[in-house]
Design an enzyme around this catalytic site. Structure first.
Site, mmCIF file in Angstrom:
data_model
loop_
_atom_site.group_PDB
_atom_site.id
_atom_site.type_symbol
_atom_site.label_atom_id
_atom_site.label_comp_id
_atom_site.label_asym_id
_atom_site.label_seq_id
_atom_site.Cartn_x
_atom_site.Cartn_y
_atom_site.Cartn_z
ATOM 1 N N GLN A 221 0.826 -1.207 0.000
ATOM 2 C CA GLN A 221 0.000 0.000 0.000
ATOM 3 C C GLN A 221 0.862 1.260 0.000
ATOM 4 O OE1 GLN A 221 -2.857 -2.155 3.171
ATOM 5 N NE2 GLN A 221 -3.354 -0.018 2.936
ATOM 6 N N ARG A 368 -8.511 -0.403 8.057
ATOM 7 C CA ARG A 368 -9.619 0.426 7.631
ATOM 8 C C ARG A 368 -10.002 1.454 8.694
ATOM 9 N NH1 ARG A 368 -13.845 -1.526 3.169
ATOM 10 N NH2 ARG A 368 -14.477 0.546 2.628
ATOM 11 N N CYS A 369 -8.960 2.089 9.240
ATOM 12 C CA CYS A 369 -9.201 3.235 10.122
ATOM 13 C C CYS A 369 -7.923 4.023 10.150
ATOM 14 C CB CYS A 369 -9.561 2.805 11.534
ATOM 15 S SG CYS A 369 -8.170 2.305 12.545
ATOM 16 N N GLU A 738 -12.503 4.908 5.491
ATOM 17 C CA GLU A 738 -12.482 4.067 6.687
ATOM 18 C C GLU A 738 -13.651 4.331 7.618
ATOM 19 O OE1 GLU A 738 -9.731 2.713 5.819
ATOM 20 O OE2 GLU A 738 -8.491 4.304 4.996
HETATM 21 O O1 CDP Z 1 -6.996 6.689 1.097
HETATM 22 P P1 CDP Z 1 -8.211 6.009 0.566
HETATM 23 O O2 CDP Z 1 -8.334 6.064 -0.920
HETATM 24 O O3 CDP Z 1 -8.426 4.657 1.142
HETATM 25 O O4 CDP Z 1 -9.457 6.825 1.174
HETATM 26 P P2 CDP Z 1 -10.226 8.119 0.667
HETATM 27 O O5 CDP Z 1 -9.297 9.209 0.329
HETATM 28 O O6 CDP Z 1 -11.240 8.364 1.718
HETATM 29 O O7 CDP Z 1 -10.945 7.685 -0.674
HETATM 30 C C1 CDP Z 1 -11.664 6.496 -0.895
HETATM 31 C C2 CDP Z 1 -12.318 6.620 -2.262
HETATM 32 O O8 CDP Z 1 -13.478 7.471 -2.162
HETATM 33 C C3 CDP Z 1 -11.422 7.258 -3.333
HETATM 34 O O9 CDP Z 1 -11.711 6.758 -4.603
HETATM 35 C C4 CDP Z 1 -11.836 8.709 -3.235
HETATM 36 O O10 CDP Z 1 -11.447 9.496 -4.315
HETATM 37 C C5 CDP Z 1 -13.343 8.600 -3.015
HETATM 38 N N1 CDP Z 1 -13.854 9.796 -2.323
HETATM 39 C C6 CDP Z 1 -14.786 10.609 -2.947
HETATM 40 O O11 CDP Z 1 -15.224 10.311 -4.056
HETATM 41 N N2 CDP Z 1 -15.218 11.754 -2.305
HETATM 42 C C7 CDP Z 1 -14.788 12.082 -1.057
HETATM 43 N N3 CDP Z 1 -15.199 13.168 -0.452
HETATM 44 C C8 CDP Z 1 -13.873 11.229 -0.405
HETATM 45 C C9 CDP Z 1 -13.407 10.092 -1.063
#
Ligand code: CDP
Length: 786
Positions: A221, A368-369, A738
């Site tokens: 990751q 996942r947190c 998460e």
């Molecule tokens: O770091 P990780 O990608 O696990 O987490 P994240 O930044 O929370 O994003 C998870 C997925 O949700 C990604 O594809 C983000 O681009 C999307 N996302 C979104 O569409 N809108 C948000 N406000 C937050 C996340």
């Protein structure tokens, strides 16, 4: 010109995931899909004992097996100074054992063979003479003065204590408690669980004997950070190491650490001059890699009679396993656990944490947190529910009374976090409305009269995601920021390279949508690349919902920079001053004359064919984004359950999840993230448990013993949404990946306890198996009966 602009699928669109095309056709490329000529296969011999001295290892029978190329032991690794490696939290971990084994499943030796089955067969021919030692399986045992010393390899280590850490103001908290009308308390244990990604860990190391160049495909990751750690561990020059993290079948924190087998496979490839592949088996994954949680927690909440919260006291004991290996920001020994004040306006708090070594595999990954926030959220939400019962107040009312108000943001918490924005009342009120809270409470009363057990559980969480800022957050000294590199080709298509690494979150789609929003290039014209350290800018990787707040922000910023340069080119093409050019939806146009316009595609072409004199040709750039703060997504989960008092079986009737992650880039992907998190939260609350017997044997080494919920058991989820943008994020987004795993377990447990509280049941630890619930009912029954 420009009529197609409304078709651009920027922020807020439910764009179907670009990556799914290859996944649903079975055309993804996972580590095990990569095959190289002359490739060898590695299998790992793991200790059956949790604590034992190794008297001798005899590898002669294994070495003699046809097809075996080499057997690697700790002794051989030690000759190359590679028997030990640093962990991501600054401890050391054995790569292969040289002195004694410290947990069941620890890496003892590796066989390298022409064929994976031969490698596996040869493991049985390695003769290891173990001398069993007394075993420590709980942190309480570990801290007993008579406990055997687990880390006798560490100079100056005289006991099993790893760290003591405090946060908040002790004196002010003691004072608040002295003046309280009531103190609610809770002792609880957040058990060890496992992220259990569908794809296990693995690598393929290929060190070219001629150039010395190491190319390592790895389920990682965080490929950039791992490259740096590899350079430090192996002594190979960093530019000669290329980590490629191809498609990854789920990570959930399990694929953040450096595992010993990665190091052995790379060393073996270097020594043998041939590529070496290691693919972990399911049981290996479940017993030896990246566990989560394992926190014993005590919380006390001081309140006024009217329900006003006055202060919070928390002490906890973490079971870190035999090596302290979880990646936590080095400033914070137990991650961001001090977010334990949650969504409440708590004037004071004091948190004390201790960590201990045990004879168990290393744990504590950000499953996942964000760094230990799940445990913190669970504790405060259980505690608040208890406090409501002690006060004789409705749990929803107690929460609403004490939430940080929307006008208090930015809000500085008692343990020092500055929450960016929120409207907790709105999210909770929506959840209550959606689940029909008042009706449920009335039904609950009727049910109790009829002898039925109906419960409603709530959990309101505040997450803290998106690490950096770099001034506060680092992993092993590597500062936490992230990056994006954007290149527009002459034909107006783009390639975006990001420092983070998707493992199923859909970055290839959402990050393209950010470019679409900022530059008006449709997402299908933006290829998103990630996971290859040779071809992407440096980043700290994807875990703890950090991608959108960091690399997502970097993507917006670099897009804006290219737009600014594009303006100069457009002005040149339109023969007007740059100051007279405006931009909207992929078009640069003359202010006051919107028909005089050039599209972003025209401008990209001109950047290579017809640019103004003196301007640097091309249209590309890189941006490293160091966020000014974390982002603080939040929400309220509400669960209704029915419990069968005869059997302890409980059934979920409704699950309502209201999430606020600011502006949603792709609402469909966000909902998918929340569904996944809710399923995980349910599994942890209901059935997932990894435990150990007195000899340190891992009970939960396979999917018969370690129960993951399938679609059959998983309840139906009803989602709700509020939108409170993050004021400091360029597009107002907060991370979300998460949140549901963080917030939801407490809602299920609170619901089951709510169904039983009138009988006297106040606490049941997860997972809530029917047997445990039944026992809790019996215990209060016995007590009531005298
Ligand atoms: O770091 P990780 O990608 O696990 O987490 P994240 O930044 O929370 O994003 C998870 C997925 O949700 C990604 O594809 C983000 O681009 C999307 N996302 C979104 O569409 N809108 C948000 N406000 C937050 C996340």
């Amino acid at each position: 010109m420009g009529t197609e602009v409304t078709e651009i699928q920027g922020i807020g669109h439910r764009v179907k995931r670009k990556e799914d095309d290859r996944f649903i056709r079975g055309k993804g490329t996972y580590v095990d899909d990569v095959k190289l000529p002359g490739m060898l296969h590695m299998a790992v011999l793991r200790s059956p004992f949790a604590h034992a001295t190794i008297r001798s290892i005899d590898t002669s029978r294994a070495t003699a097996l046809p097809g075996v190329v080499a057997v690697v032991t700790g002794e051989l690794m030690a000759q190359h100074n590679l028997a030990w490696m640093p962990t991501l939290s600054g401890d050391t971990q054995a790569v292969l054992v040289t002195d004694k084994v410290r947990f069941q499943g620890q890496e003892v030796a590796c066989v390298i063979a022409e064929d994976p089955y031969v490698a596996k067969d040869a493991l049985e021919l390695i003769d290891v003479d173990y001398e069993a030692l007394p075993v420590v399986v709980t942190p309480q045992q570990a801290l007993d003065p008579d406990a055997p010393l687990i880390r006798d390899d560490k100079e100056g280590q005289t006991d099993n204590h790893i760290y003591h850490w405090e946060s908040g103001d002790k004196d002010a908290t003691d004072k608040a408690f002295a003046g309280a009308d009531l103190v609610a308390s809770l002792d609880t244990f957040y058990p060890r669980s496992h992220p259990a990604p569908v794809e296990t860990c693995g690598c393929l190391a290929d060190v070219n004997p001629a150039t010395g160049r190491a190319t390592i495909w790895m389920t990682s990751q965080a490929p950039h950070a791992i490259r740096t750690v590899f350079a430090l561990v192996t002594g190979l020059p960093e530019e000669n190491i290329r980590i490629i993290s191809p498609d990854i079948g789920g990570g959930f924190g399990n694929k953040v650490p450096v595992y010993p087998a990665y190091v052995v496979a790379t060393a073996a490839s270097l020594l043998l001059g041939r590529p070496v592949k290691w693919i972990e088996e399911r049981t290996e994954n479940l017993i030896s890699t990246g566990f989560a949680r394992d926190f014993h927690m005590h919380g006390e909440l001081a309140l006024k009679r009217d329900g006003t919260m006055l202060g919070l006291r928390v002490s906890l004991l973490a079971d870190e396993g035999a090596f302290h290996a979880d990646a936590q920001p080095s400033k914070f020994k137990v991650g961001l656990f001090h977010i334990v004040t949650g969504s409440y306006d708590l004037p004071v708090a004091h948190v004390v944490a201790d960590g201990a070594y045990t004879n168990k595999a290393p744990g504590g990954v950000a499953y996942r947190c964000s760094f230990r926030v799940t445990e913190a959220s669970y504790l405060i939400e259980r505690l608040v529910q208890n406090a409501a019962y002690e006060l004789g107040m409705d749990p929803a009312e107690l929460r609403l009374k004490n939430f940080i108000d929307k006008d208090q943001f930015p809000y500085k918490s008692a343990t020092g976090f500055v929450y960016d924005s929120g409207d907790y009342h709105k999210a909770m009120n929506l959840a209550l409305e959606k689940i029909g809270y008042d009706e449920l409470r009335k039904e609950q009363e009727r049910a109790r009269e009829e002898g039925r057990l109906l419960g409603v559980g709530l959990a309101s969480f505040t997450e803290v995601v998106g690490a950096g800022p770099s001034k506060d957050y680092d992993i092993l000294g590597l500062k936490m920021f992230d990056s994006a590199e954007l290149r527009l080709h002459p034909t107006g298509k783009a390639i975006l390279k990001i420092g983070v690494k998707t493992q199923g979150q859909g970055h290839e789609t959402t990050f393209a949508q950010i470019v679409a929003e900022e530059l008006g290039i449709p997402p299908e014209d933006v290829l998103v690349q990630h996971g290859d350290t040779d071809n992407t800018p440096y980043g700290l990787g994807t875990y703890a919902s950090r991608s959108t707040p960091t690399a997502g922000a970097a993507t917006a910023v670099i897009s804006r920079k290219l737009r600014d340069k594009g303006k100069k080119i457009a002005a040149h093409l339109l023969e007007v001053s740059e100051d007279d050019v405006d931009f909207a939806k992929g078009r640069f146009f003359v202010r006051g004359a919107p028909d005089k316009a050039k599209t972003i595609q025209d401008v990209a072409f001109a950047a290579y064919t017809n640019f103004p004199e003196g301007l640097e040709p091309g249209l590309e750039g890189v941006h490293y984004y160091d966020p000014p703060n974390m982002t603080f997504p939040f929400g309220t989960y509400a669960v209704a359950v029915e419990v069968d008092g005869e059997t302890g079986e409980w059934k979920v009737r409704r699950v309502v999840a209201v999430d606020d992650c600011g502006v949603r880039i792709n609402p469909m992907i966000v909902e998918g993230q929340i569904h996944g998190g809710l399923a995980e939260g349910f599994g942890i609350a209901a059935m997932e448990l990894i435990t150990f017997d007195e000899a340190g044997n891992c009970i939960g080494s396979n999917f018969m013993d370690y129960l993951l919920p399938t679609a059959w058991e998983t309840p139906r989820f009803e989602l709700g949404e509020t939108v409170t943008p993050s004021p400091h994020h360029p597009i107002g987004a907060k991370g979300v990946g998460e949140s549901a795993t963080v917030g939801s377990p407490a809602a299920y447990v609170n619901a089951v306890i709510d169904a039983l509280v009138h009988l006297g049941v106040k606490n049941i630890d997860m997972p809530l198996t029917s047997a445990k619930v039944w026992e809790a009912i019996q215990a209060v029954g016995a007590e009531a009966g005298g």
